[in-house]
Design a protein around this motif. Structure first.
Motif, PDB file in Angstrom:
ATOM      1  N   LYS A  52       0.817  -1.212   0.000  1.00 42.66           N
ATOM      2  CA  LYS A  52       0.000   0.000   0.000  1.00 42.66           C
ATOM      3  C   LYS A  52       0.850   1.260   0.000  1.00 42.66           C
ATOM      4  O   LYS A  52       0.341   2.353  -0.255  1.00 42.66           O
ATOM      5  N   GLU A  53       2.149   1.128   0.303  1.00 39.76           N
ATOM      6  CA  GLU A  53       3.029   2.301   0.274  1.00 39.76           C
ATOM      7  C   GLU A  53       3.363   2.743  -1.146  1.00 39.76           C
ATOM      8  O   GLU A  53       3.890   3.839  -1.340  1.00 39.76           O
ATOM      9  N   VAL A  54       3.087   1.880  -2.149  1.00 37.47           N
ATOM     10  CA  VAL A  54       3.410   2.190  -3.542  1.00 37.47           C
ATOM     11  C   VAL A  54       2.217   2.883  -4.189  1.00 37.47           C
ATOM     12  O   VAL A  54       1.109   2.350  -4.195  1.00 37.47           O
ATOM     13  N   PHE A  74      11.748  -0.741 -13.393  1.00 40.05           N
ATOM     14  CA  PHE A  74      10.523  -0.236 -12.787  1.00 40.05           C
ATOM     15  C   PHE A  74      10.827   1.109 -12.132  1.00 40.05           C
ATOM     16  O   PHE A  74      11.797   1.221 -11.368  1.00 40.05           O
ATOM     17  N   TYR A  75      10.042   2.104 -12.436  1.00 42.54           N
ATOM     18  CA  TYR A  75      10.067   3.347 -11.664  1.00 42.54           C
ATOM     19  C   TYR A  75       8.957   3.259 -10.614  1.00 42.54           C
ATOM     20  O   TYR A  75       7.792   3.041 -10.956  1.00 42.54           O
ATOM     21  N   VAL A  76       9.316   3.388  -9.357  1.00 47.50           N
ATOM     22  CA  VAL A  76       8.370   3.224  -8.247  1.00 47.50           C
ATOM     23  C   VAL A  76       8.250   4.555  -7.515  1.00 47.50           C
ATOM     24  O   VAL A  76       9.270   5.125  -7.086  1.00 47.50           O
ATOM     25  N   LYS A  77       7.035   5.036  -7.369  1.00 45.34           N
ATOM     26  CA  LYS A  77       6.751   6.250  -6.618  1.00 45.34           C
ATOM     27  C   LYS A  77       5.888   5.884  -5.414  1.00 45.34           C
ATOM     28  O   LYS A  77       4.845   5.250  -5.562  1.00 45.34           O
ATOM     29  N   MET A  78       6.350   6.281  -4.241  1.00 44.73           N
ATOM     30  CA  MET A  78       5.629   5.962  -3.015  1.00 44.73           C
ATOM     31  C   MET A  78       4.619   7.061  -2.686  1.00 44.73           C
ATOM     32  O   MET A  78       4.709   8.188  -3.200  1.00 44.73           O
ATOM     33  N   ARG A  81       4.492  11.109   2.688  1.00 39.57           N
ATOM     34  CA  ARG A  81       4.969  10.665   3.999  1.00 39.57           C
ATOM     35  C   ARG A  81       3.854  10.580   5.028  1.00 39.57           C
ATOM     36  O   ARG A  81       3.873   9.711   5.906  1.00 39.57           O
ATOM     37  N   ASP A  82       2.861  11.449   4.945  1.00 39.65           N
ATOM     38  CA  ASP A  82       1.783  11.407   5.933  1.00 39.65           C
ATOM     39  C   ASP A  82       0.891  10.187   5.766  1.00 39.65           C
ATOM     40  O   ASP A  82       0.165   9.805   6.695  1.00 39.65           O
ATOM     41  N   LYS A  83       0.940   9.525   4.604  1.00 40.81           N
ATOM     42  CA  LYS A  83       0.138   8.322   4.370  1.00 40.81           C
ATOM     43  C   LYS A  83       0.904   7.037   4.673  1.00 40.81           C
ATOM     44  O   LYS A  83       0.339   5.943   4.587  1.00 40.81           O
ATOM     45  N   ARG A  84       2.182   7.152   4.983  1.00 44.71           N
ATOM     46  CA  ARG A  84       2.990   5.987   5.352  1.00 44.71           C
ATOM     47  C   ARG A  84       3.831   6.316   6.581  1.00 44.71           C
ATOM     48  O   ARG A  84       5.066   6.360   6.502  1.00 44.71           O
ATOM     49  N   ILE A  90      14.279   4.437   2.598  1.00 45.65           N
ATOM     50  CA  ILE A  90      15.415   3.533   2.831  1.00 45.65           C
ATOM     51  C   ILE A  90      14.941   2.221   3.429  1.00 45.65           C
ATOM     52  O   ILE A  90      15.360   1.133   3.013  1.00 45.65           O
ATOM     53  N   ALA A  91      14.051   2.293   4.428  1.00 47.69           N
ATOM     54  CA  ALA A  91      13.547   1.072   5.063  1.00 47.69           C
ATOM     55  C   ALA A  91      12.723   0.242   4.089  1.00 47.69           C
ATOM     56  O   ALA A  91      12.804  -1.004   4.078  1.00 47.69           O
ATOM     57  N   PHE A  92      11.915   0.892   3.265  1.00 43.98           N
ATOM     58  CA  PHE A  92      11.084   0.156   2.314  1.00 43.98           C
ATOM     59  C   PHE A  92      11.942  -0.527   1.249  1.00 43.98           C
ATOM     60  O   PHE A  92      11.638  -1.645   0.808  1.00 43.98           O
ATOM     61  N   LYS A  93      13.011   0.117   0.825  1.00 48.48           N
ATOM     62  CA  LYS A  93      13.917  -0.499  -0.144  1.00 48.48           C
ATOM     63  C   LYS A  93      14.591  -1.737   0.448  1.00 48.48           C
ATOM     64  O   LYS A  93      14.741  -2.761  -0.239  1.00 48.48           O
ATOM     65  N   SER A  94      14.984  -1.658   1.718  1.00 44.19           N
ATOM     66  CA  SER A  94      15.591  -2.821   2.370  1.00 44.19           C
ATOM     67  C   SER A  94      14.593  -3.971   2.471  1.00 44.19           C
ATOM     68  O   SER A  94      14.944  -5.140   2.260  1.00 44.19           O
TER      69      SER A  94
END
Length: 523
Positions: A52-54, A74-78, A81-84, A90-94
């Motif tokens: 859901k963060e994507v 793939f180009y990924v846009k999250m 910040r207020d919705k996640r 950095i944490a999501f990439k890990s």
């Protein structure tokens, strides 16, 4: 003790991006078609769509500067910040790297978004040489060693073995005997497979190339090798199998060169929790340097490009700037107080501030990067202001007749309020930088952390260290001044420079002279 945490602060050129966007790249084996790459990329897309963060993803198949069909991005846009809350880029990439481990055959890489499109990654190591086989062997060994380095993630090499190719190796002696050459063989094969453009067709003002080549079912050189003919000097046809040998083998997907040498490029991203780019570069130097476990063979070299190279240049430039700043501050203070000793008392606040900055970087987990180095340069100008307030007022009190101890106490009581007010104002101004209220400012938080940590430590320690140091330095200044005065005065007396000659007799000075005679020596 304040400088001890400096050993635990990672060093890098630019901190990781916190912009809410990144890319996921896959690299299929050479020879994979566009359809097969697309089907493989769709599996990665399903993994991304479960989060859901994507917010959105964009897939590009056949990417790369050479347009390889076996690559996709793939180009990924999250979401904002207020919705996640609590989920950083950095944490999501890990987390995503762990989820993509079952797709190791696709060689997935989660990396920062590169708006320029150059494909440059933070860690880029080039291994150069003239022997391609030797380069491939060495690069694969280095790749295996760097995959075990905890300071790097998604380590990859641009060398891709296994691309099928058919090589035509001419027999020079046979070709010379039959009247042909390597150039003629190559030109004929190029014309048959790729084709030539002997003429152009013009219609309605538009030109079309007329390309002549073999038909599609005749361009398989491996199958028709024994039926292929090439011309000789007499314009006669010679069977290709009589002057050359055909070899079916696997070769590299591409050959890169730099400075007229073949190079193999090893790239990686810097781990969020690790020794940083500086630590990774140091590990490579220990690995490949003299006496290392993988010492390079003769004729093979290594060097860094990209952020690693920029980091080395940045460190040299910042060190030069800080040294120049220290010298200029010393000269200004020396001219202001007309002393070469008093400025050392004031400038003692600099190491106190630098130590506090390293403590702040260590506590917050920030790195020593471009922005934090700028913060150090800015801190040099504001860290000494507390010392100036104390020392200047203490000198004024001492000039009014107070003792050294009384002057220090009065200066501390009087200057405490302005010291705290100015420090609080500077800290309050740096808080927005240190917090980073949006994605764009998150990359500059280390600058604010350096300024706040240095101001707090220098302010607290200045009120204790500077008065004590002032007592010793001022005592040394008076002692050295008296010592130099005694030395120069005694020297002048010995040389006769300070003697005053008597006025001539009969003059006005002689009439008003005291009755007791004086000799020139007494004078």
């Amino acid at each position: 003790l304040l400088l001890v945490p400096a050993a635990f602060v990672p060093g890098t050129f630019l901190p990781p991006q916190e912009a809410g966007e990144f890319t996921v790249a896959i690299d299929m084996p050479p020879g994979t078609s566009l359809d097969a790459t697309n089907r493989a990329a769709e599996q990665i897309g399903k993994v991304l769509s479960t989060h859901k963060e994507v917010e959105l993803t964009t897939l590009t198949v056949g990417s790369g500067r050479e347009g390889e069909p076996n690559k996709a991005d793939f180009y990924v846009k999250m979401v904002s910040r207020d919705k996640r809350p609590g989920v950083t880029t950095i944490a999501f990439k890990s987390q995503l790297r762990e989820e993509l481990k079952p797709f190791a055959a696709m060689n997935p890489k989660v990396k920062d978004y590169d708006p320029i499109g150059g494909g440059q990654r933070p860690f880029t190591l080039l291994i150069s040489g003239t022997d391609q086989k030797q380069l491939e062997t060495v690069s694969l060994k280095v790749l295996d060693a760097l995959k075990k380095d905890t300071s790097l993630t998604d380590v990859d090499v641009d060398f891709r073995p296994g691309k099928p190719e058919f090589q035509v190796v001419p027999d020079k002696s046979r070709a010379l005997l039959l009247g042909t050459s390597t150039g003629m063989i190559g030109a004929e094969l190029r014309a048959q497979i790729e084709g030539i453009v002997p003429a152009k067709f013009r219609q309605n003002g538009v030109e079309y190339d007329v390309r002549i080549r073999l038909q599609d079912d005749q361009r398989n050189l491996q199958e028709g090798f024994s039926r292929t003919f090439v011309p000789n000097l007499n314009n006669s046809l010679v069977r290709l199998s009589d002057v050359a040998q055909g070899i079916a083998t696997d070769g590299p997907s591409k050959i890169s060169r730099m400075n007229r040498e073949r190079v193999v490029q090893i790239t990686a991203d810097v781990a969020a929790k690790g020794a940083g780019l500086e630590g990774a570069v140091g590990n490579v130097k220990k690995l490949l340097g003299p006496g290392g476990t993988l010492e390079l063979p003769k004729g093979t070299n290594y060097y860094f490009i990209g952020q690693a190279e920029n980091m080395a240049e940045m460190q040299e430039s910042m060190q030069l700037a800080m040294m120049a700043g220290v010298v200029f501050i010393f000269l200004v203070l020396a001219s202001l107080y007309e002393s070469f000793v008093t400025p050392f008392t004031i400038m003692l606040a600099m190491p106190l501030a630098i130590g506090g900055s390293f403590v702040a970087l260590w506590i917050t987990g920030e790195s020593l990067n471009l922005f934090s180095m700028i913060g150090f340069v800015m801190l040099m100008g504001v860290a000494v202001k507390n010392s100036i307030l104390l020392v200047d007022y203490a000198n004024q009190m001492k000039a009014k007749g107070h003792t050294r101890t009384e002057s220090i106490i009065i200066a501390g009581k009087t200057r405490l309020r302005p010291i705290l007010m100015t420090t609080m104002a500077l800290v309050a101004g740096a808080i927005p930088i240190a917090v980073g209220f949006n994605e764009a400012s998150k990359q500059r938080t280390s600058m604010g952390v350096v300024i706040i940590g240095g101001l707090i430590s220098s302010t607290l320690l200045t009120l204790v260290v500077i008065p004590a140091t002032y007592a010793f330095v001022d005592r040394f200044r008076e002692w050295s001044a008296n010592l130099m005065a005694d030395l120069f005065m005694s020297k002048e007396g010995r040389d006769g420079v300070a003697t005053v000659p008597l006025p001539p007799k009969g003059g006005a000075a002689d009439r008003y002279a005291p009755s007791s005679p004086h000799s020139p020596k007494d004078s």
